[in-house]
Design a protein around this motif. Structure first.
Motif, PDB file in Angstrom:
ATOM      1  N   ALA A  73      65.323  47.561 -74.552  1.00 20.47           N
ATOM      2  CA  ALA A  73      64.814  47.423 -73.183  1.00 20.47           C
ATOM      3  C   ALA A  73      64.094  46.086 -73.010  1.00 20.47           C
ATOM      4  N   ARG A  74      63.286  45.717 -73.997  1.00 20.63           N
ATOM      5  CA  ARG A  74      62.591  44.419 -73.930  1.00 20.63           C
ATOM      6  C   ARG A  74      63.597  43.270 -73.903  1.00 20.63           C
ATOM      7  N   GLU A  75      64.600  43.348 -74.747  1.00 21.60           N
ATOM      8  CA  GLU A  75      65.607  42.286 -74.819  1.00 21.60           C
ATOM      9  C   GLU A  75      66.345  42.136 -73.492  1.00 21.60           C
ATOM     10  N   ILE A  76      66.730  43.261 -72.908  1.00 20.68           N
ATOM     11  CA  ILE A  76      67.480  43.225 -71.651  1.00 20.68           C
ATOM     12  C   ILE A  76      66.600  42.716 -70.518  1.00 20.68           C
ATOM     13  N   LYS A  77      65.370  43.217 -70.467  1.00 22.11           N
ATOM     14  CA  LYS A  77      64.443  42.733 -69.428  1.00 22.11           C
ATOM     15  C   LYS A  77      64.289  41.214 -69.524  1.00 22.11           C
ATOM     16  N   HIS A  78      64.118  40.701 -70.724  1.00 16.39           N
ATOM     17  CA  HIS A  78      63.918  39.259 -70.889  1.00 16.39           C
ATOM     18  C   HIS A  78      65.184  38.484 -70.554  1.00 16.39           C
ATOM     19  N   ARG A  79      66.332  39.042 -70.893  1.00  9.97           N
ATOM     20  CA  ARG A  79      67.591  38.332 -70.623  1.00  9.97           C
ATOM     21  C   ARG A  79      67.819  38.167 -69.128  1.00  9.97           C
ATOM     22  N   PHE A  80      67.565  39.208 -68.364  1.00  8.52           N
ATOM     23  CA  PHE A  80      67.840  39.153 -66.928  1.00  8.52           C
ATOM     24  C   PHE A  80      66.667  38.615 -66.114  1.00  8.52           C
ATOM     25  N   TYR A  81      65.449  38.902 -66.529  1.00 12.23           N
ATOM     26  CA  TYR A  81      64.283  38.567 -65.704  1.00 12.23           C
ATOM     27  C   TYR A  81      63.260  37.675 -66.398  1.00 12.23           C
ATOM     28  N   GLY A  82      63.492  37.343 -67.671  1.00 14.32           N
ATOM     29  CA  GLY A  82      62.505  36.559 -68.377  1.00 14.32           C
ATOM     30  C   GLY A  82      61.178  37.295 -68.389  1.00 14.32           C
ATOM     31  N   ASN A  83      60.090  36.541 -68.266  1.00 15.36           N
ATOM     32  CA  ASN A  83      58.783  37.210 -68.171  1.00 15.36           C
ATOM     33  C   ASN A  83      58.208  37.103 -66.753  1.00 15.36           C
ATOM     34  N   ARG A  84      59.115  36.998 -65.776  1.00 14.30           N
ATOM     35  CA  ARG A  84      58.709  36.929 -64.369  1.00 14.30           C
ATOM     36  C   ARG A  84      58.407  38.326 -63.830  1.00 14.30           C
ATOM     37  N   ILE A  85      57.331  38.430 -63.062  1.00 11.32           N
ATOM     38  CA  ILE A  85      56.961  39.672 -62.398  1.00 11.32           C
ATOM     39  C   ILE A  85      56.776  39.380 -60.913  1.00 11.32           C
ATOM     40  N   VAL A  86      57.620  39.951 -60.095  1.00 14.58           N
ATOM     41  CA  VAL A  86      57.566  39.720 -58.652  1.00 14.58           C
ATOM     42  C   VAL A  86      56.405  40.518 -58.051  1.00 14.58           C
ATOM     43  N   MET A  87      55.647  39.863 -57.195  1.00 10.50           N
ATOM     44  CA  MET A  87      54.467  40.464 -56.578  1.00 10.50           C
ATOM     45  C   MET A  87      54.769  40.894 -55.135  1.00 10.50           C
ATOM     46  N   PHE A  88      54.217  42.037 -54.746  1.00 13.92           N
ATOM     47  CA  PHE A  88      54.357  42.494 -53.358  1.00 13.92           C
ATOM     48  C   PHE A  88      53.164  43.368 -53.007  1.00 13.92           C
ATOM     49  N   ALA A  89      53.087  43.728 -51.736  1.00 10.37           N
ATOM     50  CA  ALA A  89      52.053  44.663 -51.275  1.00 10.37           C
ATOM     51  C   ALA A  89      52.657  45.592 -50.241  1.00 10.37           C
ATOM     52  N   PRO A  90      52.262  46.866 -50.255  1.00  7.39           N
ATOM     53  CA  PRO A  90      52.690  47.766 -49.183  1.00  7.39           C
ATOM     54  C   PRO A  90      51.845  47.541 -47.935  1.00  7.39           C
ATOM     55  N   LEU A  91      52.451  47.729 -46.783  1.00  6.47           N
ATOM     56  CA  LEU A  91      51.722  47.672 -45.520  1.00  6.47           C
ATOM     57  C   LEU A  91      52.031  48.947 -44.742  1.00  6.47           C
ATOM     58  N   TYR A  92      51.037  49.804 -44.607  1.00  6.19           N
ATOM     59  CA  TYR A  92      51.209  51.082 -43.917  1.00  6.19           C
ATOM     60  C   TYR A  92      50.975  50.884 -42.421  1.00  6.19           C
ATOM     61  N   LEU A  93      52.013  51.147 -41.640  1.00  3.39           N
ATOM     62  CA  LEU A  93      51.940  50.960 -40.194  1.00  3.39           C
ATOM     63  C   LEU A  93      51.401  52.189 -39.479  1.00  3.39           C
ATOM     64  N   SER A  94      51.799  53.381 -39.958  1.00  2.00           N
ATOM     65  CA  SER A  94      51.448  54.614 -39.258  1.00  2.00           C
ATOM     66  C   SER A  94      51.589  55.797 -40.209  1.00  2.00           C
ATOM     67  N   ASN A  95      50.688  56.765 -40.100  1.00  2.53           N
ATOM     68  CA  ASN A  95      50.836  57.985 -40.891  1.00  2.53           C
ATOM     69  C   ASN A  95      51.139  59.201 -40.026  1.00  2.53           C
ATOM     70  N   TYR A  96      51.548  58.958 -38.784  1.00  4.91           N
ATOM     71  CA  TYR A  96      52.060  60.062 -37.973  1.00  4.91           C
ATOM     72  C   TYR A  96      53.406  60.505 -38.553  1.00  4.91           C
ATOM     73  N   CYS A  97      53.584  61.816 -38.721  1.00  2.82           N
ATOM     74  CA  CYS A  97      54.817  62.307 -39.325  1.00  2.82           C
ATOM     75  C   CYS A  97      55.091  63.736 -38.850  1.00  2.82           C
ATOM     76  N   VAL A  98      56.370  64.044 -38.622  1.00  2.00           N
ATOM     77  CA  VAL A  98      56.773  65.372 -38.155  1.00  2.00           C
ATOM     78  C   VAL A  98      57.343  66.229 -39.282  1.00  2.00           C
ATOM     79  N   ASN A  99      57.406  65.682 -40.499  1.00  2.28           N
ATOM     80  CA  ASN A  99      57.981  66.432 -41.609  1.00  2.28           C
ATOM     81  C   ASN A  99      56.951  67.367 -42.249  1.00  2.28           C
ATOM     82  N   GLY A 100      57.464  68.285 -43.056  1.00  2.00           N
ATOM     83  CA  GLY A 100      56.592  69.250 -43.708  1.00  2.00           C
ATOM     84  C   GLY A 100      56.567  69.121 -45.212  1.00  2.00           C
TER      85      GLY A 100
END
Length: 473
Positions: A73-100
């Motif tokens: 797993a380490r070898e494959i991760k490094h082969r395809f992605y190197g040691n790069r880690i992409v950064m992101f953040a969630p943004l919650y727009l609304s918590n209104y929901c009709v589901n159960g």
């Protein structure tokens, strides 16, 4: 129904009998070390594994085999992605929901949670707060509510986010995690310029799915499970899948997740752009003790490592549901994208909430700021990357996958990571993190494989010091 990987009928490409036969096969062969070693040898070729092969690896408890799984797993991760880690953040727009949904505090019957929906001006303030942290990539989140959160609201919000330029800040990629919708609405999302469309299956066990989703539009198992097919048909070629581990037995959902990836690859020629692996955690009126399928750390780490082996090209995402310790371990085993400085409440970046004001979807385990996470990643010898270049250059879907699988992406990804880290360093980093950024950039610039790309990257890095921004390969 019979198993058919290319069918667009949910119960055929996620076939219950095939999953159960796979679990039996894995259990019966879990001690067949010759067979397992052959699978591991195949894994080293970085061409992926079938769901049956992956299930057998997960079932094997031999310590030497587990260690070899982690090594591969380490070898494959490094082969395809190197040691790069992409950064992101969630943004919650609304918590209104009709589901159960019984595992989510947004469910319709929850009268404790504070319901909130951001106006476009409030979205603007949230985005400015995120830009001031240094984020360039967001994942939009919203409950399913046809009146409060119609597709028009999501589209208007995307337009607002892309329009905001504050100081040197800009959100360059908006991924969207909203409820399953129609082909036409997926076309509208594509035309709005989204990056990846993300939708978690929660669980692939139809019987359990229907018990966990007793009411609301999400209760339709087939419509939900076939959403990625409609997204592809609507022209969205970057899709992200995932399950919520802990709702069903981990073996069942692990196999279903890989079958879904196989289905997308076989049917559309493009597998999932990302796979997310959230675990069930505490939330407002949700007690994890009410669920009997909790996944312990040692099994969870193996799941992540084997997904990395089975679907080597996919981006793998872990959220702030996991602790700092757990995230460090998972980065080593295959994770390539993480969130930083996250808030899971509506409006939480501008006004962090108290427990009494709770509007959050789940409890965060990693409370560190983005700057602290960036410094931590650098200490672990990872490169925090704020790159969005492939999306903006049209390298999506099969075009992205071809570059990734061929290894040519390295000549884009590494310099783009260094360029965006330089932007973060100059604009947002604390003094101690700046020192770490500078050292990482200096060390890795010399390792860019292509000489011309290396020279161009050096030129861009100098230009950033002079105040210019937004270079990309």
């Amino acid at each position: 129904m019979n198993y058919n990987v290319k069918s667009t009928i949910a119960e055929e490409f996620i076939n219950d009998l095939e999953i159960r036969e796979t679990m039996t096969y894995a259990k019966e062969n879990s001690g067949n070390l010759d067979l397992i070693k052959g699978i591991l040898q195949k894994a080293r070729e970085c061409k992926g594994l079938t769901h049956r092969e992956a299930a057998l690896l997960l079932e094997c408890n031999d310590p030497d085999i587990i260690n070899e799984i982690y090594e591969i797993a380490r070898e494959i991760k490094h082969r395809f992605y190197g040691n790069r880690i992409v950064m992101f953040a969630p943004l919650y727009l609304s918590n209104y929901c009709v589901n159960g949904c019984v595992y989510c505090p947004y469910h319709l019957k929850n009268k404790n949670i504070r319901r909130k929906k951001l106006s476009q001006e409030e979205i603007r303030q949230e985005v400015i707060a995120l830009q001031d942290m240094g984020h360039k990539r967001l994942a939009l989140e919203a409950g399913e509510h046809p009146v409060e959160n119609p597709i028009e609201y999501i589209l208007e919000s995307i337009k607002t986010i892309y329009s905001i330029k504050h100081k040197n800040g800009a959100i360059r990629r908006v991924n969207v995690n909203i409820a399953a919708t129609t082909v036409e609405n997926y076309r509208r999302l594509r035309d709005a310029g989204i990056g990846t469309y993300i939708l978690f299956q929660e669980t692939y066990n139809k019987t359990n799915y229907e018990m966990l989703h007793p009411t609301g539009p999400k209760s339709d198992y087939a419509y939900h499970t076939e959403a990625m097919d409609r997204a592809m048909q609507g022209g969205i070629d970057d899709v992200g899948i995932g399950v919520l581990f802990g709702l069903e037995t981990y073996r069942y959902d692990f196999i279903g997740l890989l079958m879904h990836a196989e289905h997308l690859e076989a049917t559309y020629g493009v597998g999932p752009h990302t796979i997310s692996v959230p675990r069930l955690c505490m939330a407002d009126d949700i007690d994890t003790n009410d669920f009997k399928n909790a996944v312990p750390d040692d099994i969870f780490y193996r799941i992540v490592a084997i997904i990395r082996i089975a679907v080597p090209y996919t981006g793998m995402i872990i959220s702030t549901r996991e602790s700092e310790k757990s995230r460090a371990r998972l980065l080593d085993l295959g994770i390539s994208q993480i969130s930083g400085g996250s808030r899971t409440s509506v409006g939480g970046y501008v006004s962090p909430e108290t427990e009494e004001e709770n509007s959050a979807q789940f409890d965060v385990a990693d409370h560190r700021t983005l700057n602290e996470v960036v410094g931590w990643l650098l200490d672990l010898d990872h490169i925090p990357s704020f790159c969005t270049a492939c999306y903006r250059e049209g390298r999506t879907g099969d075009r992205f996958m071809q570059l990734l699988k061929s290894g040519q992406i390295a000549n884009c990804c590494l310099p783009n990571a260094l360029i965006t880290l330089k932007e973060y360093m100059n604009d947002y980093a604390s003094d101690d993190v700046k020192v770490k950024c500078e050292a990482m950039i200096k060390k890795l610039l010399a390792t860019v494989p292509n000489e011309k790309a290396r020279a161009t990257a050096a030129k861009y890095l100098d230009a950033i010091d002079k105040g210019e921004r937004d270079f990309r390969f």
